[in-house]
Design an enzyme around this catalytic site. Structure first.
Site, PDB file in Angstrom:
ATOM      1  N   ARG A   1       6.565  -0.887 -11.564  1.00  8.35           N
ATOM      2  CA  ARG A   1       7.917  -1.470 -11.596  1.00  8.35           C
ATOM      3  C   ARG A   1       7.885  -2.920 -12.063  1.00  8.35           C
ATOM      4  O   ARG A   1       8.888  -3.458 -12.511  1.00  8.35           O
ATOM      5  CB  ARG A   1       8.541  -1.449 -10.196  1.00  8.35           C
ATOM      6  CG  ARG A   1       8.914  -0.093  -9.708  1.00  8.35           C
ATOM      7  CD  ARG A   1      10.053  -0.119  -8.738  1.00  8.35           C
ATOM      8  NE  ARG A   1       9.846  -0.958  -7.573  1.00  8.35           N
ATOM      9  CZ  ARG A   1      10.519  -0.803  -6.441  1.00  8.35           C
ATOM     10  NH1 ARG A   1      11.418   0.145  -6.335  1.00  8.35           N
ATOM     11  NH2 ARG A   1      10.325  -1.597  -5.428  1.00  8.35           N
TER      12      ARG A   1
ATOM     13  N   GLU B   1      11.799  -2.208  11.472  1.00 11.57           N
ATOM     14  CA  GLU B   1      11.348  -1.243  10.473  1.00 11.57           C
ATOM     15  C   GLU B   1      10.302  -0.325  11.132  1.00 11.57           C
ATOM     16  O   GLU B   1       9.280  -0.803  11.621  1.00 11.57           O
ATOM     17  CB  GLU B   1      10.726  -2.033   9.312  1.00 11.57           C
ATOM     18  CG  GLU B   1      10.696  -1.288   8.027  1.00 11.57           C
ATOM     19  CD  GLU B   1      10.251  -2.172   6.856  1.00 11.57           C
ATOM     20  OE1 GLU B   1       9.638  -3.224   7.061  1.00 11.57           O
ATOM     21  OE2 GLU B   1      10.529  -1.761   5.713  1.00 11.57           O
TER      22      GLU B   1
ATOM     23  N   ARG C   1      10.161  11.203   3.294  1.00 10.68           N
ATOM     24  CA  ARG C   1       9.450  10.845   2.062  1.00 10.68           C
ATOM     25  C   ARG C   1       8.389   9.806   2.417  1.00 10.68           C
ATOM     26  O   ARG C   1       8.656   8.870   3.176  1.00 10.68           O
ATOM     27  CB  ARG C   1      10.470  10.266   1.082  1.00 10.68           C
ATOM     28  CG  ARG C   1       9.897   9.823  -0.223  1.00 10.68           C
ATOM     29  CD  ARG C   1      11.045   9.561  -1.207  1.00 10.68           C
ATOM     30  NE  ARG C   1      10.547   8.940  -2.413  1.00 10.68           N
ATOM     31  CZ  ARG C   1      10.832   7.689  -2.778  1.00 10.68           C
ATOM     32  NH1 ARG C   1      11.638   6.955  -2.046  1.00 10.68           N
ATOM     33  NH2 ARG C   1      10.335   7.192  -3.886  1.00 10.68           N
TER      34      ARG C   1
ATOM     35  N   LEU D   1      11.579  -6.785  -0.386  1.00 14.92           N
ATOM     36  CA  LEU D   1      11.060  -6.915   0.982  1.00 14.92           C
ATOM     37  C   LEU D   1      11.422  -5.721   1.859  1.00 14.92           C
ATOM     38  O   LEU D   1      11.741  -4.647   1.373  1.00 14.92           O
ATOM     39  CB  LEU D   1      11.548  -8.243   1.569  1.00 14.92           C
ATOM     40  CG  LEU D   1      11.241  -9.467   0.681  1.00 14.92           C
ATOM     41  CD1 LEU D   1      11.795 -10.738   1.277  1.00 14.92           C
ATOM     42  CD2 LEU D   1       9.742  -9.601   0.410  1.00 14.92           C
TER      43      LEU D   1
ATOM     44  N   SER E   1       6.340  -7.003   3.034  1.00 11.90           N
ATOM     45  CA  SER E   1       7.157  -7.279   4.225  1.00 11.90           C
ATOM     46  C   SER E   1       7.950  -8.577   4.075  1.00 11.90           C
ATOM     47  O   SER E   1       7.544  -9.492   3.352  1.00 11.90           O
ATOM     48  CB  SER E   1       6.245  -7.375   5.443  1.00 11.90           C
ATOM     49  OG  SER E   1       5.337  -8.447   5.266  1.00 11.90           O
TER      50      SER E   1
ATOM     51  N   PRO F   1      -3.312  -5.783  -5.807  1.00  8.74           N
ATOM     52  CA  PRO F   1      -2.824  -4.667  -4.997  1.00  8.74           C
ATOM     53  C   PRO F   1      -3.202  -4.862  -3.526  1.00  8.74           C
ATOM     54  O   PRO F   1      -4.034  -5.703  -3.205  1.00  8.74           O
ATOM     55  CB  PRO F   1      -3.577  -3.463  -5.586  1.00  8.74           C
ATOM     56  CG  PRO F   1      -4.837  -4.046  -6.140  1.00  8.74           C
ATOM     57  CD  PRO F   1      -4.519  -5.446  -6.587  1.00  8.74           C
TER      58      PRO F   1
ATOM     59  N   TRP G   1       0.811  -1.220   0.000  1.00 10.58           N
ATOM     60  CA  TRP G   1       0.000   0.000   0.000  1.00 10.58           C
ATOM     61  C   TRP G   1       0.843   1.268   0.000  1.00 10.58           C
ATOM     62  O   TRP G   1       0.322   2.357  -0.211  1.00 10.58           O
ATOM     63  CB  TRP G   1      -0.920   0.024   1.239  1.00 10.58           C
ATOM     64  CG  TRP G   1      -0.183  -0.253   2.516  1.00 10.58           C
ATOM     65  CD1 TRP G   1      -0.104  -1.464   3.151  1.00 10.58           C
ATOM     66  CD2 TRP G   1       0.613   0.657   3.281  1.00 10.58           C
ATOM     67  NE1 TRP G   1       0.691  -1.355   4.263  1.00 10.58           N
ATOM     68  CE2 TRP G   1       1.149  -0.061   4.367  1.00 10.58           C
ATOM     69  CE3 TRP G   1       0.932   2.013   3.157  1.00 10.58           C
ATOM     70  CZ2 TRP G   1       1.987   0.521   5.324  1.00 10.58           C
ATOM     71  CZ3 TRP G   1       1.765   2.595   4.101  1.00 10.58           C
ATOM     72  CH2 TRP G   1       2.277   1.848   5.164  1.00 10.58           C
ATOM     73  N   ASN G   2       2.139   1.165   0.297  1.00  8.63           N
ATOM     74  CA  ASN G   2       2.868   2.417   0.571  1.00  8.63           C
ATOM     75  C   ASN G   2       3.163   3.238  -0.686  1.00  8.63           C
ATOM     76  O   ASN G   2       3.190   4.466  -0.621  1.00  8.63           O
ATOM     77  CB  ASN G   2       4.114   2.162   1.418  1.00  8.63           C
ATOM     78  CG  ASN G   2       5.150   1.312   0.746  1.00  8.63           C
ATOM     79  OD1 ASN G   2       4.859   0.598  -0.205  1.00  8.63           O
ATOM     80  ND2 ASN G   2       6.364   1.374   1.230  1.00  8.63           N
TER      81      ASN G   2
ATOM     82  N   CYS H   1      10.216   1.484   2.196  1.00  8.37           N
ATOM     83  CA  CYS H   1      11.224   0.453   2.474  1.00  8.37           C
ATOM     84  C   CYS H   1      12.608   1.086   2.472  1.00  8.37           C
ATOM     85  O   CYS H   1      13.530   0.588   3.093  1.00  8.37           O
ATOM     86  CB  CYS H   1      11.139  -0.639   1.421  1.00  8.37           C
ATOM     87  SG  CYS H   1      11.201   0.021  -0.255  1.00  8.37           S
TER      88      CYS H   1
ATOM     89  N   SER I   1      15.748   5.909  -5.457  1.00 13.07           N
ATOM     90  CA  SER I   1      14.756   5.406  -6.405  1.00 13.07           C
ATOM     91  C   SER I   1      14.889   6.101  -7.756  1.00 13.07           C
ATOM     92  O   SER I   1      14.868   7.331  -7.827  1.00 13.07           O
ATOM     93  CB  SER I   1      13.350   5.655  -5.846  1.00 13.07           C
ATOM     94  OG  SER I   1      13.237   5.044  -4.583  1.00 13.07           O
TER      95      SER I   1
HETATM   96  P1  NAD Z   1       2.592  -6.750   3.545  1.00 18.14           P
HETATM   97  O1  NAD Z   1       3.659  -7.772   3.381  1.00 18.14           O
HETATM   98  O2  NAD Z   1       1.716  -6.820   4.735  1.00 18.14           O
HETATM   99  O3  NAD Z   1       1.629  -6.764   2.290  1.00 18.14           O
HETATM  100  C1  NAD Z   1       2.094  -6.646   0.977  1.00 18.14           C
HETATM  101  C2  NAD Z   1       1.093  -7.277   0.053  1.00 18.14           C
HETATM  102  O4  NAD Z   1       1.018  -8.666   0.339  1.00 18.14           O
HETATM  103  C3  NAD Z   1      -0.324  -6.741   0.159  1.00 18.14           C
HETATM  104  O5  NAD Z   1      -0.913  -6.746  -1.123  1.00 18.14           O
HETATM  105  C4  NAD Z   1      -1.002  -7.762   1.033  1.00 18.14           C
HETATM  106  O6  NAD Z   1      -2.379  -7.824   0.822  1.00 18.14           O
HETATM  107  C5  NAD Z   1      -0.341  -9.027   0.548  1.00 18.14           C
HETATM  108  N1  NAD Z   1      -0.348 -10.149   1.496  1.00 18.14           N
HETATM  109  C6  NAD Z   1      -0.338 -10.110   2.844  1.00 18.14           C
HETATM  110  N2  NAD Z   1      -0.345 -11.360   3.345  1.00 18.14           N
HETATM  111  C7  NAD Z   1      -0.357 -12.197   2.276  1.00 18.14           C
HETATM  112  C8  NAD Z   1      -0.364 -13.611   2.140  1.00 18.14           C
HETATM  113  N3  NAD Z   1      -0.351 -14.429   3.181  1.00 18.14           N
HETATM  114  N4  NAD Z   1      -0.365 -14.133   0.894  1.00 18.14           N
HETATM  115  C9  NAD Z   1      -0.370 -13.332  -0.182  1.00 18.14           C
HETATM  116  N5  NAD Z   1      -0.372 -11.999  -0.114  1.00 18.14           N
HETATM  117  C10 NAD Z   1      -0.357 -11.436   1.102  1.00 18.14           C
HETATM  118  O7  NAD Z   1       3.327  -5.349   3.428  1.00 18.14           O
HETATM  119  P2  NAD Z   1       2.692  -3.898   3.483  1.00 18.14           P
HETATM  120  O8  NAD Z   1       2.405  -3.591   4.911  1.00 18.14           O
HETATM  121  O9  NAD Z   1       1.607  -3.742   2.485  1.00 18.14           O
HETATM  122  O10 NAD Z   1       3.910  -3.019   2.955  1.00 18.14           O
HETATM  123  C11 NAD Z   1       4.933  -2.615   3.755  1.00 18.14           C
HETATM  124  C12 NAD Z   1       6.138  -3.517   3.595  1.00 18.14           C
HETATM  125  O11 NAD Z   1       6.545  -3.529   2.237  1.00 18.14           O
HETATM  126  C13 NAD Z   1       7.337  -3.008   4.371  1.00 18.14           C
HETATM  127  O12 NAD Z   1       7.992  -4.084   4.985  1.00 18.14           O
HETATM  128  C14 NAD Z   1       8.215  -2.404   3.272  1.00 18.14           C
HETATM  129  O13 NAD Z   1       9.573  -2.337   3.590  1.00 18.14           O
HETATM  130  C15 NAD Z   1       7.949  -3.312   2.129  1.00 18.14           C
HETATM  131  N6  NAD Z   1       8.285  -2.655   0.862  1.00 18.14           N
HETATM  132  C16 NAD Z   1       9.393  -3.072   0.187  1.00 18.14           C
HETATM  133  C17 NAD Z   1       9.744  -2.452  -0.997  1.00 18.14           C
HETATM  134  C18 NAD Z   1      10.962  -2.886  -1.763  1.00 18.14           C
HETATM  135  O14 NAD Z   1      11.051  -2.535  -2.928  1.00 18.14           O
HETATM  136  N7  NAD Z   1      11.880  -3.612  -1.175  1.00 18.14           N
HETATM  137  C19 NAD Z   1       8.971  -1.414  -1.496  1.00 18.14           C
HETATM  138  C20 NAD Z   1       7.841  -0.997  -0.781  1.00 18.14           C
HETATM  139  C21 NAD Z   1       7.510  -1.647   0.407  1.00 18.14           C
END
Ligand code: NAD
Length: 492
Positions: free
Chosen positions: A170, A396, A289, A262, A240, A186, A161-162, A295, A456
């Site tokens: 991407r 984090e 930002r 991640l 995550s 999404p 969502w962020n 992340c 980025s």
């Molecule tokens: P999240 O892992 O909770 O969710 C990400 C996505 O996975 C969402 O679409 C969610 O619905 C889905 N999801 C959750 N549980 C699932 C499951 N069991 N099976 C399949 N899909 C599932 O993360 P978030 O809270 O949405 O985003 C924040 C995290 O994303 C932070 O840890 C951040 O660092 C990371 N992030 C990483 C990058 C990168 O490029 N490395 C970029 C942006 C965000």
């Protein structure tokens, strides 16, 4: 038009159904899920709550479209991306408002994300026509070595969502360029930006079935069957580390190709020879930002003891001057956090640090600028003299909190930087070229911001090492994630 009317007009235009095989349709059973404005805690709109059957229908559409799409002209794929790029840029204001409504960040930041997201379409529109293999005389002189690069096949994308649009583009842009079809899911908190993007791609002429979008309340329930289905060839996930591990496990059964973007825990190192003005400027970008919900956010500042006090004072001044409020208001710098759970986590990390002896130099509250009784706001916060064992250094944060710790030697700084299971990005401020290169080489991350608070860039390979994942998005590398190399041994 008033602000409220403009918001409603943008919401009225966004599709709320699933996008499967070129058609917009309701979820099986007709269920919906609410999308909330994190600044007001009010429901903006309801979107389809996709079920397993819908996810499988989306995969079937992707699988059916795969062969024709792989055989399409690279120039045609590039031109669809280019048209979509132009359309996104033309609709920046509407897309940014939609993003701010569902995600919370200030409008200027949403506009910046739209520009960043669109740029992946432009970059990969140019890469689509540059996929090539090689023809080589065998080392023995007898026979030839031929290599082809072919699309991986139907992909499953799961995005956070962020950055509701950019984390999608991407993946979507290089997949389209390479000739792959896809199912995108999404995050449930921010589905609207992705649905708006699907509409743009549809209008840009993307053939039915190439892109399919599933919104769903229960992510695991709709994604797992796709990963266990033989038609799926690749998973790309941004989110995550915890969920990433689960998805890697689920992908193992079919030995899927996997890309994982991640979590991070970026150290921001300020050496005694740094340009302090530039370091503070970079620190503000790297920390604030996206309300700190990135992340790549600077999670912890390690500052040489001789400049730590001044650095902290300047951060307090800059962070204290930021205005917190609903992101749609023109003078707001810092929007709300995504939800109450995220705000509770941030508050807990700050309390833990203070209990362990950190000094609360600014903020620490949840009220400043908040609309009365609503919104997941958290004040910009600076913690000084943070002890090594504080959780805020290890976990984090995902919020507007800047913890500052000190070091005495370069070796100590590097050691502190690498003391984490994450390895996404680090920021390094120094004017000493030798030190800069030593630290860049010694740091265990996929990316380094050297005297720069943002990394980025669609033209550069984004990604992490260690438990921040594997695979790269953007740059020349980004399209390789969607291509297989086939080698043909040619006997003559
Ligand atoms: P999240 O892992 O909770 O969710 C990400 C996505 O996975 C969402 O679409 C969610 O619905 C889905 N999801 C959750 N549980 C699932 C499951 N069991 N099976 C399949 N899909 C599932 O993360 P978030 O809270 O949405 O985003 C924040 C995290 O994303 C932070 O840890 C951040 O660092 C990371 N992030 C990483 C990058 C990168 O490029 N490395 C970029 C942006 C965000």
């Amino acid at each position: 038009m008033s602000g409220a009317e403009r918001e409603q007009a943008v919401l009225d235009q966004v599709p709320t159904d699933l996008y499967i095989g070129g058609e917009w349709r309701a979820a099986t059973g007709g269920g919906t899920l609410p999308v909330e404005d994190p600044a007001t805690e009010q429901t903006l709109v309801e979107v389809a709550d996709g079920q397993v059957d819908d996810a499988l229908a989306a995969l079937a559409a992707a699988a059916d479209a795969q062969a024709a799409w792989a055989a399409s002209a690279p120039r045609e794929r590039g031109e669809i991306l280019r048209r979509a790029y132009e359309a996104i840029v033309a609709q920046t204001d509407e897309l940014a408002l939609l993003m701010t409504l569902e995600m919370g960040k200030a409008l200027a930041e949403s506009r910046a994300e739209i520009a960043y997201a669109a740029e992946f379409f432009r970059w990969f529109s140019e890469e689509a026509v540059r996929v090539h293999g090689r023809y080589m005389v065998n080392t023995t002189g007898a026979g030839r070595i031929l290599t082809l690069r072919q699309p991986v096949g139907p992909c499953v994308f799961v995005t956070p969502w962020n950055f509701p649009t950019a984390m999608g583009t991407r993946k979507i842009a290089p997949a389209i360029a390479a000739g792959c079809t896809m199912v995108v899911k999404p995050a449930q908190q921010t589905p609207l930006s992705m649905l708006a993007l699907a509409r743009i791609l549809e209008r840009a002429g993307l053939p039915a079935g190439v892109l399919n979008v599933i919104t769903a309340r229960h992510s695991g329930a709709v994604i797992e069957p796709l990963l266990r289905d033989r038609r799926t060839r690749k998973l790309s996930f941004t989110g995550s580390t915890e969920v990433g591990r689960t998805l890697i496990r689920q992908s193992a059964e079919q030995v899927l190709r996997v890309s994982m973007e991640l979590g991070g825990n970026a150290p921001f190192l300020v050496f005694e020879d740094a340009d302090l003005d530039a370091a503070v400027e970079g620190a503000m970008t790297a920390k604030m930002r996206n309300v700190g919900e990135a992340c790549t956010a600077a999670n912890r500042f390690h500052v040489h003891e001789s400049v730590a006090e001044e650095f902290a004072a300047r951060m307090v001044e800059r962070m204290g001057a930021l205005r917190v409020g609903r992101g749609t208001e023109s003078d707001v710098d810092v929007g709300p956090l995504i939800d109450s759970a995220q705000r509770a986590t941030v508050a807990e990390l700050v309390e833990d640090a203070v209990q362990r002896g950190a000094r609360l130099a600014l903020g620490g509250g949840q009220g400043a600028g908040a609309l009365p009784g609503s919104g997941y706001f958290y004040e910009p916060t600076v913690l000084a003299d943070v002890p090594d064992d504080a959780r805020v250094l290890a976990e984090e944060i995902f919020g507007p909190v800047a913890p500052i710790a000190t070091f005495s030697t370069e070796a100590q700084a590097l050691d502190a930087a690498n003391r984490t299971e994450y390895g996404l990005v680090a920021y390094v401020y120094t004017r000493d070229l030798s030190r800069a290169l030593r630290v860049c080489e010694g740091i265990e991350t996929g990316m380094v911001g050297l005297n720069q608070g943002i990394v980025s860039n669609p033209a550069a390979p984004f990604g992490g090492v260690k438990q921040s994942g594997f695979g790269r998005e953007g740059g020349f590398e980004g399209i390789s994630e969607y291509l297989e190399t086939k080698y043909v041994a040619v006997g003559l």
